[in-house]
Design an enzyme around this catalytic site. Sequence first.
Site, PDB file in Angstrom:
ATOM      1  N   VAL A  99     -11.592  94.727 -64.689  1.00  0.00           N
ATOM      2  CA  VAL A  99     -10.355  94.393 -63.867  1.00  0.00           C
ATOM      3  C   VAL A  99     -10.504  95.616 -62.614  1.00  0.00           C
ATOM      4  CG1 VAL A  99      -7.826  94.901 -64.887  1.00  0.00           C
ATOM      5  CG2 VAL A  99      -9.632  94.248 -66.415  1.00  0.00           C
ATOM      6  N   CYS A 100     -10.163  95.136 -61.479  1.00  0.00           N
ATOM      7  CA  CYS A 100     -10.547  95.495 -60.596  1.00  0.00           C
ATOM      8  C   CYS A 100      -9.226  95.246 -59.522  1.00  0.00           C
ATOM      9  CB  CYS A 100     -11.843  95.146 -60.001  1.00  0.00           C
ATOM     10  SG  CYS A 100     -13.154  95.102 -61.304  1.00  0.00           S
ATOM     11  N   THR A 101      -9.519  95.888 -58.325  1.00  0.00           N
ATOM     12  CA  THR A 101      -8.820  95.415 -57.554  1.00  0.00           C
ATOM     13  C   THR A 101      -9.497  95.430 -56.255  1.00  0.00           C
ATOM     14  OG1 THR A 101      -6.832  96.636 -58.173  1.00  0.00           O
ATOM     15  CG2 THR A 101      -6.846  97.266 -55.864  1.00  0.00           C
TER      16      THR A 101
END
Length: 427
Positions: A99-101
Amino acid sequence: MSGVMPSSALVSCLLLTLCVACLAQDVPPLTAMIQQIKDLVKFFFHGEKLIDLVDTKLPALLGNLPPPFDEEMKGIAEASGLPLGEVMLFNIFYEVFTVCTSVVAEDTSGKLIHARNMDFGLFLGWDVKNNSWMVTELLRPLAVNVNFQRNNKTVFLSTSFAGYVGMLTGLKPGVLTLTMNERFSLDGGYIGVLEWILGIRQGAWMSFLTRSVLENATSYDEAKTLLSKTVLLAPAYFILGGNKSGEACVITRSRQSCLDIWELDIQKGQWYVLETNYDHWKPPLPIDNRRAPAMKCLNRTTQKNISFATIYDMLSTKPVLNKLTTYTTLMSVSESKFEAYLRDCPHPCMPWTCDDIKKREGSVLSCDAPACPLHDITQVLMPQHPAQPRQACSDLLSLGPCCCLLHRTHRSLQLLQESSAGEIMCL
């Protein structure tokens, strides 16, 4: 690292990676990490049978992986002493739980900066006592910067985890930068992994494709074609940056096709593209809105002030920085810069959003502050950095204390490329 590496060279290289990452540890982090995954699998599926299948059945499927990934997993198993099936299980988990940005921004001189927070471990065991995700905590000691070389020349740089053969973050000098984010979908990665195990193997592993592009693509356009047209094992977002003005995009993928390519458009004032884990044309989940505070910070920074420091500040804005964040990487092709930092979200910091924190902590936080919604960063960082007076921010950007203070403090955090877990060269 093209083709199958000789076994002795492979084992030496991967043994070095593991030894550097696990230096001075009573229990090697990779062993602890895999044990945690096994415990979670047993918890979710109520018993030892699935783990027995992992140990007995998965190794038989190794030959179905493309080279050099099959040989590298063998090398990791030999170097670590871990069962081959468990090493494969460790690698499979990355196809499902990231789960990243990610962001690519262009400054006013036309230079591109590509950065990302790597968040991992969602739903994988919440430690109530320490207020943290257990798998996330176990991953941090495994983080390494890797320098992939051929004939003593760097092919690409990557921030990765010891024992993991795919790539999620990387820079190919002079050519491109690339990150991969998971795309939440009902047709998710777990379905593709299950199909692969059962013999339906039409799609490429996302992280294998990312690494292949970093190794072999010779241009931004070639990389964009490969990432948009290759059939995948799981849905994904590929965030791609090139070496020229305007060369940046977010490629939204289903397993079978490309759904959208969202590109920079400087002429229309679109000087950055930012991706979390939701289609950019749809609203994110209310409980996981990292997009809004990130965009708020970038917009208030403005294009003329964009830099490694200001982008780092944006990625330090809660909930963009959260309890799942393991590292932050910043990359620039034009300036040949590659920096990575181990991250920890200081209390108060809950798993996801500012709203979650406000409900639990009261009005002490300023999620709706006019500047980047970092909370009172002075209270969090200053005791650890007494030589950094608050007024030192006065000569920096006029974004308020929450954004400017980190310009001086972020380099005091653990810089991976200057640590003992720094450069690993695979010859």
